[in-house]
Design an enzyme around this catalytic site. Structure first.
Site, PDB file in Angstrom:
ATOM      1  N   ARG A 154       0.003 -11.320   4.858  1.00 35.18           N
ATOM      2  CA  ARG A 154       0.376 -11.356   6.278  1.00 35.18           C
ATOM      3  C   ARG A 154       0.768 -12.775   6.638  1.00 35.18           C
ATOM      4  O   ARG A 154       0.135 -13.732   6.152  1.00 35.18           O
ATOM      5  CB  ARG A 154      -0.807 -10.963   7.162  1.00 35.18           C
ATOM      6  N   CYS A 263       8.489  -7.230   9.221  1.00 36.37           N
ATOM      7  CA  CYS A 263       8.248  -6.177   8.227  1.00 36.37           C
ATOM      8  C   CYS A 263       7.896  -4.797   8.768  1.00 36.37           C
ATOM      9  O   CYS A 263       8.551  -3.832   8.402  1.00 36.37           O
ATOM     10  CB  CYS A 263       7.204  -6.669   7.239  1.00 36.37           C
ATOM     11  N   LYS A 266      10.990  -3.045  10.316  1.00 29.13           N
ATOM     12  CA  LYS A 266      12.084  -2.745   9.370  1.00 29.13           C
ATOM     13  C   LYS A 266      11.628  -1.804   8.256  1.00 29.13           C
ATOM     14  O   LYS A 266      12.390  -0.956   7.804  1.00 29.13           O
ATOM     15  CB  LYS A 266      12.691  -4.038   8.814  1.00 29.13           C
TER      16      LYS A 266
HETATM   17  P1  NAD Z   1      12.743 -15.033   4.308  1.00 28.20           P
HETATM   18  O1  NAD Z   1      13.958 -14.676   5.053  1.00 28.20           O
HETATM   19  O2  NAD Z   1      11.706 -15.901   4.930  1.00 28.20           O
HETATM   20  O3  NAD Z   1      13.138 -15.726   2.923  1.00 28.20           O
HETATM   21  C1  NAD Z   1      14.142 -15.272   2.066  1.00 28.20           C
HETATM   22  C2  NAD Z   1      14.783 -16.488   1.390  1.00 28.20           C
HETATM   23  O4  NAD Z   1      15.674 -16.037   0.373  1.00 28.20           O
HETATM   24  C3  NAD Z   1      15.614 -17.359   2.345  1.00 28.20           C
HETATM   25  O5  NAD Z   1      15.121 -18.683   2.324  1.00 28.20           O
HETATM   26  C4  NAD Z   1      17.042 -17.264   1.785  1.00 28.20           C
HETATM   27  O6  NAD Z   1      17.768 -18.464   1.942  1.00 28.20           O
HETATM   28  C5  NAD Z   1      16.762 -16.965   0.326  1.00 28.20           C
HETATM   29  N1  NAD Z   1      17.896 -16.357  -0.389  1.00 28.20           N
HETATM   30  C6  NAD Z   1      18.719 -15.343  -0.002  1.00 28.20           C
HETATM   31  N2  NAD Z   1      19.659 -15.109  -0.937  1.00 28.20           N
HETATM   32  C7  NAD Z   1      19.439 -15.997  -1.950  1.00 28.20           C
HETATM   33  C8  NAD Z   1      20.068 -16.257  -3.185  1.00 28.20           C
HETATM   34  N3  NAD Z   1      21.144 -15.560  -3.597  1.00 28.20           N
HETATM   35  N4  NAD Z   1      19.592 -17.244  -3.961  1.00 28.20           N
HETATM   36  C9  NAD Z   1      18.520 -17.965  -3.577  1.00 28.20           C
HETATM   37  N5  NAD Z   1      17.871 -17.765  -2.400  1.00 28.20           N
HETATM   38  C10 NAD Z   1      18.325 -16.797  -1.600  1.00 28.20           C
HETATM   39  O7  NAD Z   1      12.097 -13.638   3.850  1.00 28.20           O
HETATM   40  P2  NAD Z   1      10.547 -13.291   3.641  1.00 28.20           P
HETATM   41  O8  NAD Z   1       9.897 -13.068   4.947  1.00 28.20           O
HETATM   42  O9  NAD Z   1       9.950 -14.255   2.678  1.00 28.20           O
HETATM   43  O10 NAD Z   1      10.673 -11.849   2.944  1.00 28.20           O
HETATM   44  C11 NAD Z   1      11.170 -11.702   1.636  1.00 28.20           C
HETATM   45  C12 NAD Z   1      10.869 -10.297   1.166  1.00 28.20           C
HETATM   46  O11 NAD Z   1       9.451 -10.098   1.077  1.00 28.20           O
HETATM   47  C13 NAD Z   1      11.372  -9.179   2.091  1.00 28.20           C
HETATM   48  O12 NAD Z   1      11.766  -8.086   1.301  1.00 28.20           O
HETATM   49  C14 NAD Z   1      10.145  -8.813   2.912  1.00 28.20           C
HETATM   50  O13 NAD Z   1      10.178  -7.478   3.375  1.00 28.20           O
HETATM   51  C15 NAD Z   1       9.037  -8.987   1.895  1.00 28.20           C
HETATM   52  N6  NAD Z   1       7.719  -9.313   2.457  1.00 28.20           N
HETATM   53  C16 NAD Z   1       7.629 -10.214   3.478  1.00 28.20           C
HETATM   54  C17 NAD Z   1       6.367 -10.553   3.981  1.00 28.20           C
HETATM   55  C18 NAD Z   1       6.213 -11.526   5.130  1.00 28.20           C
HETATM   56  O14 NAD Z   1       5.112 -11.641   5.627  1.00 28.20           O
HETATM   57  N7  NAD Z   1       7.238 -12.224   5.568  1.00 28.20           N
HETATM   58  C19 NAD Z   1       5.221  -9.997   3.400  1.00 28.20           C
HETATM   59  C20 NAD Z   1       5.370  -9.085   2.331  1.00 28.20           C
HETATM   60  C21 NAD Z   1       6.628  -8.767   1.868  1.00 28.20           C
HETATM   61  C1  UGA Z   2       2.355  -6.963   7.761  1.00 20.29           C
HETATM   62  C2  UGA Z   2       1.248  -6.359   6.882  1.00 20.29           C
HETATM   63  O1  UGA Z   2      -0.013  -6.495   7.552  1.00 20.29           O
HETATM   64  C3  UGA Z   2       1.183  -7.082   5.536  1.00 20.29           C
HETATM   65  O2  UGA Z   2       0.200  -6.456   4.698  1.00 20.29           O
HETATM   66  C4  UGA Z   2       2.550  -6.988   4.855  1.00 20.29           C
HETATM   67  O3  UGA Z   2       2.562  -7.687   3.634  1.00 20.29           O
HETATM   68  C5  UGA Z   2       3.610  -7.584   5.790  1.00 20.29           C
HETATM   69  O4  UGA Z   2       3.596  -6.880   7.060  1.00 20.29           O
HETATM   70  C6  UGA Z   2       4.971  -7.454   5.210  1.00 20.29           C
HETATM   71  O5  UGA Z   2       5.262  -6.508   4.504  1.00 20.29           O
HETATM   72  O6  UGA Z   2       5.727  -8.353   5.518  1.00 20.29           O
HETATM   73  P1  UGA Z   2       2.615  -9.182   9.233  1.00 20.29           P
HETATM   74  O7  UGA Z   2       3.913  -8.600   9.659  1.00 20.29           O
HETATM   75  O8  UGA Z   2       2.557 -10.610   8.814  1.00 20.29           O
HETATM   76  O9  UGA Z   2       2.012  -8.326   8.008  1.00 20.29           O
HETATM   77  O10 UGA Z   2       1.603  -9.028  10.438  1.00 20.29           O
HETATM   78  P2  UGA Z   2       0.434  -8.038  10.878  1.00 20.29           P
HETATM   79  O11 UGA Z   2      -0.817  -8.803  10.986  1.00 20.29           O
HETATM   80  O12 UGA Z   2       0.420  -6.794  10.089  1.00 20.29           O
HETATM   81  O13 UGA Z   2       0.927  -7.686  12.370  1.00 20.29           O
HETATM   82  C7  UGA Z   2       2.123  -6.956  12.589  1.00 20.29           C
HETATM   83  C8  UGA Z   2       2.275  -6.635  14.049  1.00 20.29           C
HETATM   84  O14 UGA Z   2       1.322  -5.653  14.456  1.00 20.29           O
HETATM   85  C9  UGA Z   2       2.077  -7.824  14.990  1.00 20.29           C
HETATM   86  O15 UGA Z   2       3.040  -7.756  16.013  1.00 20.29           O
HETATM   87  C10 UGA Z   2       0.682  -7.630  15.528  1.00 20.29           C
HETATM   88  O16 UGA Z   2       0.482  -8.206  16.788  1.00 20.29           O
HETATM   89  C11 UGA Z   2       0.605  -6.116  15.601  1.00 20.29           C
HETATM   90  N1  UGA Z   2      -0.773  -5.569  15.535  1.00 20.29           N
HETATM   91  C12 UGA Z   2      -1.529  -5.715  14.414  1.00 20.29           C
HETATM   92  C13 UGA Z   2      -1.274  -4.882  16.632  1.00 20.29           C
HETATM   93  O17 UGA Z   2      -0.601  -4.742  17.677  1.00 20.29           O
HETATM   94  N2  UGA Z   2      -2.536  -4.357  16.557  1.00 20.29           N
HETATM   95  C14 UGA Z   2      -3.315  -4.483  15.439  1.00 20.29           C
HETATM   96  O18 UGA Z   2      -4.457  -3.959  15.432  1.00 20.29           O
HETATM   97  C15 UGA Z   2      -2.798  -5.181  14.343  1.00 20.29           C
END
Ligand code: NAD
Ligand code: UGA
Length: 433
Positions: A154, A263, A266
Site C-alpha cells: 500500500r 489501483c 482501475k
Molecule cells: P508509477 O506510474 O508510479 O511508475 C511507473 C514507472 O514506469 C514510471 O516512473 C514510468 O516512467 C516508468 N516507465 C514506463 N515505461 C517505461 C519504459 N519503457 N522503460 C522504463 N520505465 C518506464 O506506477 P506504480 O504506481 O509504481 O505502479 C506500477 C504497477 O504496479 C501498476 O501495474 C500498478 O497497478 C501496480 N501496483 C501499484 C501499487 C501502488 O501502490 N502504486 C501497488 C501494487 C501494484
Molecule cells: C491498495 C491495496 O490495499 C494494496 O494491497 C494494493 O497493493 C494496492 O492497492 C495496489 O494494487 O496498488 P492503496 O491503493 O495504496 O493500496 O491504498 P489502500 O490503503 O488500499 O486505500 C485505498 C482507498 O480505499 C483509499 O482511498 C482509502 O481511503 C480507502 N479506504 C481504505 C476506505 O475508504 N476505507 C477503508 O476501510 C480502507
C-alpha cells in the site's frame, strides 16, 4: 544475485530499495531522465515515508544503481522485474502498452537465461503474451522463463508492506524459475511469510481478486453507513460488531467518501473487462464500482443539502491525496468532490501537506493555502477529506472562530459527533448522527 527493475515508480523503486536492503545488487531503470537524475542524487521523486533512507543507504553501499538504459539492467541481471504502469483505458480495461514495450526491449538485449517477472498488475493472459513477445524479438536463441509475482504493498506504508508481507505469490511454469524466486525472497522465509506457488494465470487473477475484494468491503460499509444515517445507527459500532467475527475481520470497514488511488478503481474496472471478455458478469464487483461512484456524489449532495445552496459559499477542503502519507492524487475522491462542489457554485480554499502542487495543476480554480487554519479563514464550512494526522488534532476553538459559519463535514469520521456539537459546530460525518 543481480536483478533489474524496469520502472522506478511507487512499486519499482520500493521493490528495488527493499531487495537491495536484502543484500541483492539492483539496477533500477526508468525512461524518465529527470526521475533518474534526481534518484542518482538520492532524491525521491514522490512522497513515501522511509523510502529516502533506504535508497540513500543502499546507493552509498553500492547495491542500488539507477539508469535510463534497459540494456544495462538486462545484461547484468538474472531476474528482471517489469514494474511499469498499467493505467486504465477509457473503457476500463488495462492499457498494456508500457508492459509490452518493455518486454520487446528486454528481448532485444537478452544474451543468456533470464527470468522475466511481472510485478505490474496485469490482466490474466499477459504472462503468456510477454512470453510470445520475447520469443519473437530475441536477438539470439536462448532460454528464458516468465513469472507472475504481483505486488500487494500500500502507498504510505510501502516499505513495511514489502518487508513484512502477508504473503508472496509466485506464478510460474518452470521449477527453476520458482527456485530462483524463492532464493530472492529468502529473507522473508525467516519471518515465516507464506508463499503461494501457482501457475501464471492464477497469480495474475489473485491480484485483481484481492483488490476487488478490498474495494467491495469498502463499498459495502459505505452503503451500510448511508443506511445508518437514516435509522440513527452508528456505523463504527456496526463495523466493530461485524469485524469481530473472524470470518469477516475488522479491516477495510472504515466508511468514507469512497475508495480512490491508482489501483482499487482501475483494478476493479479492469477485472470487469477481463470477465466480460470471457462472457462472465461479475455482478458484485460491478455493484461495488457503482456504489463507489454514488458515494462520492452523495458527499456533494450531503454538503449541499445541509448548507442550502452552495452558490458563492467558500469551502475549506482539508486533504487532497487519496489517503494520508502519500502525495498520490490518482483517482482521489477529493478531486471528484471538489469538482462537484464547484459545479454547485462553491469556491474552494484547500490545504494538503504534500499533494497540493499536483492537485492544483489538475484543478487550477482553487486557492491553495499555507496550512489548515489559513484554508479555514473566512470559509463557510470545513470539508475534511483526507485523514492526515495533522488534521486529527486541529485547534477546534481556533477553527470555529476562523469560520464564517460553523459547518464541519468530516468525511473520514475523525472527530466525535457529540463533542463537536458541544463545541458549537454543525457537524456531519459518515454513518453517524
Ligand atoms: P508509477 O506510474 O508510479 O511508475 C511507473 C514507472 O514506469 C514510471 O516512473 C514510468 O516512467 C516508468 N516507465 C514506463 N515505461 C517505461 C519504459 N519503457 N522503460 C522504463 N520505465 C518506464 O506506477 P506504480 O504506481 O509504481 O505502479 C506500477 C504497477 O504496479 C501498476 O501495474 C500498478 O497497478 C501496480 N501496483 C501499484 C501499487 C501502488 O501502490 N502504486 C501497488 C501494487 C501494484
Ligand atoms: C491498495 C491495496 O490495499 C494494496 O494491497 C494494493 O497493493 C494496492 O492497492 C495496489 O494494487 O496498488 P492503496 O491503493 O495504496 O493500496 O491504498 P489502500 O490503503 O488500499 O486505500 C485505498 C482507498 O480505499 C483509499 O482511498 C482509502 O481511503 C480507502 N479506504 C481504505 C476506505 O475508504 N476505507 C477503508 O476501510 C480502507
Amino acid at each position: 544475485m543481480h536483478i533489474g527493475i524496469i520502472g522506478a515508480g511507487y512499486v519499482g523503486l520500493v521493490t528495488g530499495a527493499c531487495f537491495a536492503e536484502f543484500g541483492i545488487f539492483v539496477t533500477c531503470v526508468d525512461k524518465d531522465e529527470q526521475k533518474i537524475k534526481s534518484l542518482k542524487k538520492g532524491k525521491i521523486p514522490f512522497y513515501e515515508p522511509g523510502l529516502d533512507t533506504f535508497v540513500q543507504k543502499n546507493v552509498a553501499q553500492g547495491r542500488l544503481k539507477f539508469t535510463t538504459k534497459i540494456a544495462k539492467a538486462v545484461e547484468s541481471s538474472l531476474v528482471i522485474f517489469i514494474a511499469v504502469g498499467t493505467p486504465g483505458r477509457g473503457d476500463g480495461s488495462a492499457d498494456l502498452k508500457y508492459v509490452e514495450g518493455v518486454a520487446q526491449e528486454i528481448a532485444s538485449h537478452i544474451d543468456g537465461y533470464r527470468v522475466i517477472v511481472t510485478k505490474s498488475t496485469v490482466p490474466v493472459g499477459t504472462g503468456e503474451k510477454i512470453r510470445e513477445i520475447i520469443s519473437q524479438n530475441l536477438r539470439e536463441q536462448t532460454d528464458f522463463d516468465i513469472v507472475s509475482n504481483p505486488e500487494f504493498l500500500r502507498e504510505g506504508s510501502a516499505i513495511e508492506d514489502f518487508m513484512r508481507p502477508n504473503r508472496i505469490v509466485i506464478g510460474a511454469k518452470s521449477a527453476q524459475a520458482v527456485a530462483i524466486m524463492q532464493d530472492l525472497y529468502k529473507p522473508l522465509y525467516l519471518i515465516e511469510t507464506p508463499f503461494v506457488i501457482t501457475n501464471i494465470e492464477t497469480a495474475e487473477l489473485i491480484k485483481y481478486a484481492a483488490n476487488s475484494f478490498l474495494a467491495t468491503k469498502i463499498s459495502f460499509i459505505n452503503e451500510i453507513s448511508n443506511l445508518c444515517e437514516r435509522i440513527g445507527a452508528d456505523v463504527h459500532m456496526v463495523a466493530k460488531g461485524m469485524g469481530l467475527d473472524q470470518r469477516i475481520g475488522p479491516k477495510f470497514l472504515h466508511p468514507g467518501p469512497g475508495f480512490g488511488g491508482s489501483c482499487l478503481p482501475k483494478d476493479t474496472s479492469a477485472l470487469l473487462k477481463i470477465a466480460e471478455a470471457h462472457d462472465v458478469h461479475l455482478g458484485i464487483i460491478d455493484a461495488a464500482v457503482r456504489a463507489n461512484e454514488n458515494q462520492r456524489a452523495y458527499m456533494v449532495q450531503k454538503i449541499r443539502d445541509e448548507m442550502g445552496s452552495l452558490k458563492n459559499k467558500t469551502l475549506a477542503v482539508l486533504g487532497l491525496a487519496f489517503k494520508p502519507n502519500t502525495d498520490d492524487i490518482r483517482d482521489a475522491p477529493a478531486l471528484t468532490i471538489i469538482q462537484g462542489l464547484q459545479k454547485e457554485g462553491a469556491k474552494i480554499r484547500t490545504y494538503d501537506p504534500v499533494a497540493m502542487k499536483e492537485a492544483a495543476r489538475q484543478i487550477p480554480k482553487m486557492k491553495c493555502c499555507k496550512d489548515a487554519y489559513d484554508a479555514v479563514k473566512g470559509a463557510d464550512a470545513v470539508v475534511l477529506i483526507t485523514e492526515w494526522n495533522q488534521f486529527r488534532n486541529l485547534d477546534l476553538a481556533r477553527i470555529i472562530t476562523l469560520l464564517r459559519e460553523p459547518f464541519f463535514f468530516d468525511l473520514r469520521n475523525v472527530y466525535d459527533p457529540q463533542k463537536m456539537k458541544a463545541k458549537g459546530f454543525r457537524y456531519f460525518s459518515v454513518g453517524r448522527v
